[in-house]
Write a protein that holds these residues in place. Sequence first.
Motif, short mmCIF file in Angstrom:
data_model
loop_
_atom_site.label_atom_id
_atom_site.label_comp_id
_atom_site.label_asym_id
_atom_site.label_seq_id
_atom_site.Cartn_x
_atom_site.Cartn_y
_atom_site.Cartn_z
N ILE A 192 0.86 -1.18 0.00
CA ILE A 192 0.00 0.00 0.00
C ILE A 192 0.90 1.23 0.00
CG2 ILE A 192 -1.84 1.25 1.21
CD1 ILE A 192 -2.31 -1.53 2.69
N GLY A 193 0.95 1.92 -1.11
CA GLY A 193 1.70 3.16 -1.20
C GLY A 193 0.78 4.32 -0.88
N VAL A 194 1.20 5.16 0.04
CA VAL A 194 0.37 6.29 0.49
C VAL A 194 1.15 7.58 0.25
CG1 VAL A 194 -0.91 7.30 2.41
CG2 VAL A 194 -0.65 4.80 2.28
N ALA A 195 0.69 8.37 -0.69
CA ALA A 195 1.35 9.63 -1.00
C ALA A 195 0.63 10.80 -0.34
CB ALA A 195 1.39 9.85 -2.52
N MET A 196 1.37 11.86 -0.14
CA MET A 196 0.80 13.07 0.43
C MET A 196 0.15 13.89 -0.69
SD MET A 196 1.56 12.63 3.54
CE MET A 196 1.93 10.88 3.56
N GLY A 197 -1.07 14.32 -0.44
CA GLY A 197 -1.82 15.05 -1.46
C GLY A 197 -1.49 16.52 -1.53
N ILE A 198 -1.09 17.12 -0.42
CA ILE A 198 -0.79 18.55 -0.40
C ILE A 198 0.67 18.79 -0.77
CG2 ILE A 198 -0.65 20.62 1.04
CD1 ILE A 198 -2.94 19.39 2.74
N THR A 199 1.58 18.12 -0.06
CA THR A 199 3.01 18.35 -0.26
C THR A 199 3.65 17.36 -1.22
OG1 THR A 199 3.57 17.01 1.66
CG2 THR A 199 3.28 19.37 2.03
N VAL A 258 5.02 12.70 -9.07
CA VAL A 258 5.61 11.37 -9.20
C VAL A 258 5.22 10.48 -8.02
CG1 VAL A 258 7.78 10.08 -9.31
CG2 VAL A 258 7.52 12.18 -10.61
N ALA A 259 5.30 11.01 -6.81
CA ALA A 259 4.91 10.23 -5.62
C ALA A 259 3.44 9.87 -5.69
CB ALA A 259 5.22 11.02 -4.34
N GLN A 260 2.60 10.81 -6.06
CA GLN A 260 1.16 10.55 -6.13
C GLN A 260 0.82 9.52 -7.19
OE1 GLN A 260 -0.84 14.33 -6.46
NE2 GLN A 260 -0.06 15.04 -4.49
N GLN A 261 1.52 9.55 -8.31
CA GLN A 261 1.25 8.59 -9.37
C GLN A 261 1.78 7.20 -9.03
OE1 GLN A 261 2.88 10.37 -12.91
NE2 GLN A 261 1.38 12.03 -12.88
N SER A 262 2.73 7.12 -8.11
CA SER A 262 3.30 5.83 -7.70
C SER A 262 2.49 5.15 -6.60
CB SER A 262 4.73 6.04 -7.20
OG SER A 262 5.53 6.60 -8.21
N ALA A 263 1.61 5.89 -5.96
CA ALA A 263 0.88 5.38 -4.78
C ALA A 263 -0.52 4.90 -5.15
CB ALA A 263 0.79 6.49 -3.74
N GLU A 264 -1.06 4.04 -4.27
CA GLU A 264 -2.44 3.59 -4.42
C GLU A 264 -3.41 4.53 -3.72
OE1 GLU A 264 0.13 0.48 -5.39
OE2 GLU A 264 -0.01 1.32 -3.40
N ILE A 265 -2.92 5.18 -2.68
CA ILE A 265 -3.75 6.07 -1.87
C ILE A 265 -3.07 7.43 -1.79
CG2 ILE A 265 -4.67 6.50 0.46
CD1 ILE A 265 -4.71 3.45 0.86
N ILE A 266 -3.86 8.49 -1.86
CA ILE A 266 -3.35 9.84 -1.68
C ILE A 266 -4.08 10.46 -0.50
CG2 ILE A 266 -3.09 12.13 -2.70
CD1 ILE A 266 -3.04 10.74 -5.45
N LEU A 267 -3.33 10.85 0.51
CA LEU A 267 -3.92 11.51 1.67
C LEU A 267 -4.14 12.98 1.34
CD1 LEU A 267 -1.86 10.09 4.68
CD2 LEU A 267 -4.19 9.51 4.01
N LEU A 268 -5.39 13.39 1.29
CA LEU A 268 -5.69 14.76 0.89
C LEU A 268 -5.26 15.78 1.94
CD1 LEU A 268 -9.18 14.23 -0.78
CD2 LEU A 268 -6.92 14.37 -1.86
N ASP A 269 -5.12 15.33 3.21
CA ASP A 269 -4.72 16.27 4.26
C ASP A 269 -3.31 16.01 4.78
OD1 ASP A 269 -5.12 13.92 5.64
OD2 ASP A 269 -6.55 14.76 7.08
N ASP A 270 -2.57 15.08 4.16
CA ASP A 270 -1.19 14.76 4.55
C ASP A 270 -1.07 14.37 6.02
OD1 ASP A 270 -0.65 15.56 1.98
OD2 ASP A 270 0.85 17.05 2.50
N SER A 271 -2.09 13.75 6.60
CA SER A 271 -2.13 13.50 8.04
C SER A 271 -1.97 12.02 8.37
CB SER A 271 -3.46 14.01 8.61
OG SER A 271 -3.58 13.68 9.97
N PHE A 272 -0.99 11.74 9.22
CA PHE A 272 -0.80 10.38 9.74
C PHE A 272 -2.04 9.94 10.51
CE2 PHE A 272 0.87 7.46 13.06
CZ PHE A 272 1.35 6.45 12.22
#
Length: 168
Positions: free
Chosen positions: A117-124, A128-142
């Motif tokens: 499960i690749g989780v990229a940060m949506g804000i920061t 490339v990171a977002q395209q490599s991930a399955e999930i994008i955190l829209l709020d960049d929050s753990f």
Amino acid sequence: MIDPLRDEVPAAMDAAHAAHVRVSVITGDHATTARAIALRARLNGDSQEIKIISGEDLPSLEDSHIFELLDRGGVVFSRVSPEDKLRIVGIAKAHGRVVAVTGDGINDAPALKTADIGVAMGITGTDVAQQSAEIILLDDSFNTLVGAIQQGRTIFANIKKITVMSFT
């Protein structure tokens, strides 16, 4: 210089520990910076004991030793390269662990892609990171990630109950 830790991270880390999620940090940051963040985030709960492995020490470590550290959780791998991140993810997967990786940069892309499960940060996060991930955190929050794990486990348990009930 150090990025400020979000206020909700220590509580989210406690919730991850309670859910038996093993969290380790794999970063390009200097060991001193990574240790300070790990302590404030409560990576090892109340313990002030943080195991730090430098990227320059990684080549001399056996895969089995790295896995032991990962399996225990709470270890910080500092000053690592993208290849080191990829190796660490591969070791955990080879031992049958479900691996989630969070990241925001181009250097995180190989590990994000290789993880279960690749989780990229949506804000920061970079494109490339977002395209490599399955999930994008829209709020960049753990905290959001830990909440999603909790909800996913609840949904899984409910589906399991319904399935068992259907066959009895």
